[in-house]
Design a protein around this motif. Structure first.
Motif, PDB file in Angstrom:
ATOM      1  N   GLN A   1      25.484  11.360 -45.587  1.00 35.80           N
ATOM      2  CA  GLN A   1      26.051  10.058 -45.940  1.00 35.80           C
ATOM      3  C   GLN A   1      27.564  10.039 -45.725  1.00 35.80           C
ATOM      4  N   ALA A   2      28.224  11.136 -46.152  1.00 36.93           N
ATOM      5  CA  ALA A   2      29.682  11.194 -46.028  1.00 36.93           C
ATOM      6  C   ALA A   2      30.112  11.211 -44.567  1.00 36.93           C
ATOM      7  N   VAL A   3      29.438  12.016 -43.736  1.00 37.18           N
ATOM      8  CA  VAL A   3      29.807  12.107 -42.317  1.00 37.18           C
ATOM      9  C   VAL A   3      29.507  10.801 -41.595  1.00 37.18           C
ATOM     10  N   ARG A   4      28.380  10.183 -41.925  1.00 36.25           N
ATOM     11  CA  ARG A   4      28.019   8.924 -41.264  1.00 36.25           C
ATOM     12  C   ARG A   4      29.021   7.822 -41.629  1.00 36.25           C
ATOM     13  N   LYS A   5      29.492   7.828 -42.862  1.00 39.65           N
ATOM     14  CA  LYS A   5      30.409   6.784 -43.312  1.00 39.65           C
ATOM     15  C   LYS A   5      31.838   7.028 -42.842  1.00 39.65           C
ATOM     16  N   LEU A   6      32.304   8.278 -42.944  1.00 36.92           N
ATOM     17  CA  LEU A   6      33.704   8.582 -42.657  1.00 36.92           C
ATOM     18  C   LEU A   6      33.961   8.898 -41.189  1.00 36.92           C
TER      19      LEU A   6
ATOM     20  N   LEU B   1      14.925  22.917 -46.380  1.00 37.24           N
ATOM     21  CA  LEU B   1      14.812  21.469 -46.316  1.00 37.24           C
ATOM     22  C   LEU B   1      16.191  20.833 -46.082  1.00 37.24           C
ATOM     23  N   GLY B   2      17.221  21.381 -46.723  1.00 31.16           N
ATOM     24  CA  GLY B   2      18.577  20.876 -46.522  1.00 31.16           C
ATOM     25  C   GLY B   2      19.028  21.047 -45.088  1.00 31.16           C
ATOM     26  N   GLN B   3      18.739  22.205 -44.494  1.00 28.57           N
ATOM     27  CA  GLN B   3      19.109  22.433 -43.098  1.00 28.57           C
ATOM     28  C   GLN B   3      18.377  21.475 -42.166  1.00 28.57           C
ATOM     29  N   GLU B   4      17.120  21.194 -42.485  1.00 34.17           N
ATOM     30  CA  GLU B   4      16.339  20.262 -41.666  1.00 34.17           C
ATOM     31  C   GLU B   4      16.954  18.862 -41.703  1.00 34.17           C
ATOM     32  N   ILE B   5      17.418  18.452 -42.882  1.00 31.83           N
ATOM     33  CA  ILE B   5      18.058  17.132 -43.018  1.00 31.83           C
ATOM     34  C   ILE B   5      19.327  17.071 -42.162  1.00 31.83           C
ATOM     35  N   ILE B   6      20.110  18.136 -42.184  1.00 29.54           N
ATOM     36  CA  ILE B   6      21.342  18.181 -41.388  1.00 29.54           C
ATOM     37  C   ILE B   6      21.010  18.140 -39.901  1.00 29.54           C
ATOM     38  N   ASN B   7      20.012  18.940 -39.477  1.00 31.23           N
ATOM     39  CA  ASN B   7      19.666  19.013 -38.054  1.00 31.23           C
ATOM     40  C   ASN B   7      19.115  17.701 -37.523  1.00 31.23           C
ATOM     41  N   HIS B   8      18.379  16.982 -38.354  1.00 31.42           N
ATOM     42  CA  HIS B   8      17.739  15.743 -37.913  1.00 31.42           C
ATOM     43  C   HIS B   8      18.650  14.519 -38.077  1.00 31.42           C
ATOM     44  N   SER B   9      19.870  14.750 -38.532  1.00 30.68           N
ATOM     45  CA  SER B   9      20.769  13.612 -38.753  1.00 30.68           C
ATOM     46  C   SER B   9      21.378  13.099 -37.457  1.00 30.68           C
ATOM     47  N   ASP B  10      21.350  13.944 -36.405  1.00 33.38           N
ATOM     48  CA  ASP B  10      21.926  13.581 -35.101  1.00 33.38           C
ATOM     49  C   ASP B  10      23.406  13.214 -35.212  1.00 33.38           C
TER      50      ASP B  10
END
Length: 396
Positions: free
Chosen positions: A334-339, A356-365
């Motif tokens: 959320q922070a990276v997408r916003k800032l 699971l956290g790493q998967e969320i980061i990897n799939h964020s593109d």
């Protein structure tokens, strides 16, 4: 938290430490008024910044008439003073303190500090007080007198007298100095101070012992019960990033490097900075976002780190025990997408739901770099800085 000289003197005066008459001034007109109010024929105009060694930096002016007082005030107000303690950035002078010039026979040094290795308070004295005390402590440390004060019993009168005798005082000077030491210790103890310095502690030609300068700092964690001390805080003298962090419940210390660190836990933050140094990099900050690394706290941390223009890469290092890595990862996304930071972001997650956290980061593109270990994360961060420097040179 530090306070100005005049504030430290006011606090010490309330505990019985003798200080000269003085007055605060924010303009040349006020400075002259204070000099006339104090009376006498000679005065000292002192820049009020959170730093020692002001005299060597030109921040203390001796004046023999009110025109000199005006000129000194006009010269100092708004000026940036760079001392050995401020670093190259220096500090701006916004206020002055006017005192009568003292007729000094000798100058002593007296200080109190926490000695964590011995779990006590150490009282330090020197017969060579004044502007060169730093050189004395570094070149001739054995000349410093040290007395350990047990916390359970406090400074005893015999210890204060012993220090006075070791400083070479005699006659009525001994009792006066003893009273100063005991009073200063009570102020140190009762106000939750972490450091107290009186330099110089002067002996006048009339054999009067008086504190001509004073410096105090206080435990931030105890300010909730010291409202009178909290009111002395001067945010203009502090790192704005550190103040912003404190106002938002984050622990932040700005450094001179280019790798911004976002970490949960003070110990882990220290370890992160250490391994960055071991890999040849330089941390830009110490930042502990605490155990409850919510999305809001992560966003605040990103804003704070990105406010430092020296930062060329951000390293997020989270160990989730009480928290969960997937929650933290969502906050990072959320922070990276916003800032939309324009520097690389390296993320290392460990602990509960790390995969699971790493998967969320990897799939964020969002182009973030994921590391499995702290060693790998630090190496990737340092290499990112090197690569960006090479790219910058290539463009030139």
């Amino acid at each position: 938290m530090e306070v100005h000289e005049y504030q430290a003197k006011q606090l010490l005066k309330e505990f019985g430490v003798p200080i000269p008459a003085g007055g605060l001034a924010y303009s040349p007109e006020q400075a002259v008024y204070r000099a006339n109010e104090i009376g006498g024929e000679k005065w000292v105009v002192k820049a009020q910044i959170h730093s020692g060694a002001r005299g060597k930096a030109g921040g203390i002016k001796f004046c023999s008439n009110t025109q000199d007082v005006w000129d000194a005030a006009e010269f100092l107000l708004g000026r940036k003073l760079v001392t050995d303690q401020t670093g190259a950035a220096g500090k701006i002078v916004y206020r002055l303190y006017i005192e009568p010039a003292a007729d000094i026979k000798s100058e002593l040094y007296f200080g109190l500090a926490l000695d964590r290795s011995h779990e006590c308070i150490v009282a330090v004295g020197s017969s060579q007080g004044g502007v060169d005390i730093e050189q004395v402590s570094s070149k001739n440390p054995e000349s410093l007198i040290r007395i350990n004060v047990e916390l359970a019993v406090g400074m005893q009168p015999f210890q204060a007298r012993q220090l006075a005798f070791q400083l070479g005082l005699e006659g009525p000077q001994v009792q006066q100095a003893t009273n100063v030491f005991l009073s200063a210790y009570r102020a140190f103890r009762d106000l939750d101070a972490t450091m107290l310095e009186i330099n110089p502690l002067a002996i006048t030609q009339a054999d009067v012992v008086v504190a001509l300068d004073a410096k105090m700092s206080f435990d931030d964690n105890a300010l909730f019960r010291r409202s009178n001390i909290s009111e002395y805080r001067d945010k203009s003298q502090e790192d704005p990033r550190e103040m912003e962090a404190a106002d938002r419940g984050l622990s932040y210390v700005g450094l001179d490097g280019n790798i911004g660190c976002i970490v949960n836990g003070a110990g882990l933050a220290m370890a992160t900075m250490d391994i960055i140094k071991m890999k040849g990099g330089e941390p830009a900050n110490f930042l502990d976002i605490g155990g409850g690394a919510s999305a809001e706290r992560v966003a605040k941390a990103f804003r704070l780190v990105l406010s430092d223009k020296k930062v060329e890469v951000i390293l997020v290092n989270i160990f989730a025990g009480i928290n969960r890595c997937d929650w933290v990862a969502e906050g990072v996304v959320q922070a990276v997408r916003k800032l939309k930071p324009e520097v690389p972001v390296v993320v290392r997650l460990s602990g509960t739901n790390a995969a699971l956290g790493q998967e969320i980061i990897n799939h964020s593109d969002l182009g973030m770099l994921v590391a499995d270990t702290l060693d790998q994360a630090a190496e990737v961060a340092v290499n990112s800085v090197v690569n960006s420097m090479i790219g910058f040179r290539g463009k030139k």
